[in-house]
Design an enzyme around this catalytic site. Structure first.
Site, mmCIF file in Angstrom:
data_model
loop_
_atom_site.group_PDB
_atom_site.id
_atom_site.type_symbol
_atom_site.label_atom_id
_atom_site.label_comp_id
_atom_site.label_asym_id
_atom_site.label_seq_id
_atom_site.Cartn_x
_atom_site.Cartn_y
_atom_site.Cartn_z
ATOM 1 C CG ASN A 100 10.416 -4.791 8.538
ATOM 2 O OD1 ASN A 100 10.177 -5.825 8.141
ATOM 3 N ND2 ASN A 100 9.538 -3.915 8.767
ATOM 4 N NE ARG B 101 5.738 4.274 13.580
ATOM 5 C CZ ARG B 101 4.996 5.144 14.506
ATOM 6 N NH1 ARG B 101 5.607 5.072 15.800
ATOM 7 N NH2 ARG B 101 3.997 5.866 14.043
ATOM 8 C CG ASP C 43 5.796 11.279 12.925
ATOM 9 O OD1 ASP C 43 4.982 10.719 12.550
ATOM 10 O OD2 ASP C 43 6.999 10.836 12.953
ATOM 11 C CG ASN D 285 -2.207 -0.914 1.135
ATOM 12 O OD1 ASN D 285 -2.527 -1.393 -0.009
ATOM 13 N ND2 ASN D 285 -2.572 -1.711 2.201
ATOM 14 C CG ASP E 229 6.286 -6.631 -3.686
ATOM 15 O OD1 ASP E 229 5.984 -5.491 -3.034
ATOM 16 O OD2 ASP E 229 6.076 -7.570 -3.243
ATOM 17 C CG HIS F 100 8.396 7.363 12.572
ATOM 18 N ND1 HIS F 100 7.104 8.146 12.447
ATOM 19 C CD2 HIS F 100 7.872 6.352 11.787
ATOM 20 C CE1 HIS F 100 6.112 7.594 12.007
ATOM 21 N NE2 HIS F 100 6.473 6.306 11.608
ATOM 22 N NE ARG G 292 -0.038 9.391 10.744
ATOM 23 C CZ ARG G 292 0.632 8.409 10.560
ATOM 24 N NH1 ARG G 292 1.683 8.239 11.579
ATOM 25 N NH2 ARG G 292 0.323 7.692 9.659
HETATM 26 C C1 LMR Z 1 2.890 5.510 10.534
HETATM 27 O O1 LMR Z 1 3.359 5.960 11.234
HETATM 28 O O2 LMR Z 1 2.046 5.336 9.865
HETATM 29 C C2 LMR Z 1 3.902 4.163 10.083
HETATM 30 O O3 LMR Z 1 5.040 4.367 10.614
HETATM 31 C C3 LMR Z 1 3.440 2.952 10.117
HETATM 32 C C4 LMR Z 1 3.303 2.369 11.605
HETATM 33 O O4 LMR Z 1 3.338 1.349 12.059
HETATM 34 O O5 LMR Z 1 2.629 3.251 12.474
#
Ligand code: LMR
Length: 309
Positions: A95, A88, A148, A10, A32, A175, A151
């Site tokens: 990962n 995360r 961030d 996505n 991918d 993050h 948001r």
């Molecule tokens: C986010 O902030 O949307 C991404 O880092 C995915 C997550 O796992 O939150």
């Protein structure tokens, strides 16, 4: 101009779509490991071009990195997304290996590429890509600051009933839940936000921002993609068009803010050479203390990666 997006899930597909319809590059290659997925999504985006009126070519590839050769910018979104109840950092075991092998493949075919990491845990995956690519730190970076702050800005716009376009903000740190939104550097059409909103409401918005990714994971059972994919595309655009935009970006600090060898979000100028400049803000004691907590957390997760060898 050629851009590669690795990971046709996505986030990667959203990023490729935004890059195509905004005509940021002439060619966008989507890669991918899942047979046919990247080819299918690249074809779908190309078939949309007569509707949305763009001519960026989109090409898909199942793990054939020769198609990525000569990319100027590469966005790495590969890896598992988190599920409800996970942090995360819980993704590191899986990962780290994925980001390592993707970075090796990318560097083999596009040694000059600027690399943007989107995979989580973001700051430590940026560290991983930097270690593997051995590129200059100005050419390996992590995406999350734009996401961030977006948001944070969108929550403020909703609370103040104003356009999100008029909200300017900066946010620092890792993050994760220790990220540091900075009200002192937040304005609404040039007006300090603190003059427009009461302290309690602002604090609630800051807390919601810190957990913004988790809020979406809880709602959807998987992580977000529209805002993360668009944020990565905005970074690519700033680089390819040499826009010199000022964004918070994750980069290895090498003495800035008195911090050495830690990968943290800080405001930078983004242009054709990648990170053109790291901007050092004059933080007050409270902001500084929050940044130190965030740094401590990222350092711990970097240590986990180091211990994995
Ligand atoms: C986010 O902030 O949307 C991404 O880092 C995915 C997550 O796992 O939150």
């Amino acid at each position: 101009m050629k851009v590669t997006v690795v990971g046709a899930g996505n986030v990667g597909a959203t990023c490729a779509d935004v890059l195509a319809y905004r005509e940021v590059a002439n060619e966008v290659v989507l890669v991918d490991i899942k047979e046919g997925l990247a080819e299918g999504k690249a074809l779908d985006i190309w078939e949309k071009s007569p509707i949305n009126l763009y001519d960026t070519r989109t090409v898909g590839s199942t793990n054939d990195y020769s198609k990525t050769a000569g990319s100027e910018v590469v966005v790495i979104t590969s890896g598992l997304p988190r599920k409800p109840g996970m942090s995360r950092d819980d993704l590191i075991q899986t990962n780290a290996g994925i980001v390592k092998s993707v970075t090796e493949n990318i560097i083999q075919h596009s040694p000059e590429a600027i690399i943007i990491i989107v995979s989580n845990p973001l700051d430590v995956m940026t560290y991983q890509a930097h270690l593997v690519s051995k590129n200059d730190r100005t050419r390996v970076m992590g995406m999350a600051g734009i996401l961030d702050t977006a948001r944070y800005r969108s929550f403020l716009a909703e609370a103040l009933n104003v356009s999100p376009k008029d909200i300017q903000a900066v946010l620092m740190g890792g993050h994760g839940d220790t990220m540091v939104p900075l009200p002192r550097y937040t304005t609404v059409g040039g007006i300090p936000v603190t003059e427009l909103i009461d302290g309690g409401q602002l604090e609630a918005i800051i807390e919601r921002t810190k957990k913004g990714g988790g809020e979406l994971v809880k709602l959807m059972g998987t992580s977000a993609w529209y805002a993360p994919g668009s944020a990565a595309a905005q970074m690519v655009e700033a680089i390819l068009k040499d826009q010199r935009r000022v964004f918070p970006v994750c980069v290895q600090l090498d003495g800035e803010y008195g911090i050495d060898n830690c990968y943290l979000g800080v405001p930078v100028i983004l242009g054709k050479n990648g990170i053109e400049k790291i901007i050092e803000l004059d933080l007050n004691a409270e902001e500084r203390a929050l940044l130190d907590i965030s740094k401590g957390h990222v350092n711990e997760v970097m240590q986990v990666l180091d211990n994995m060898g």
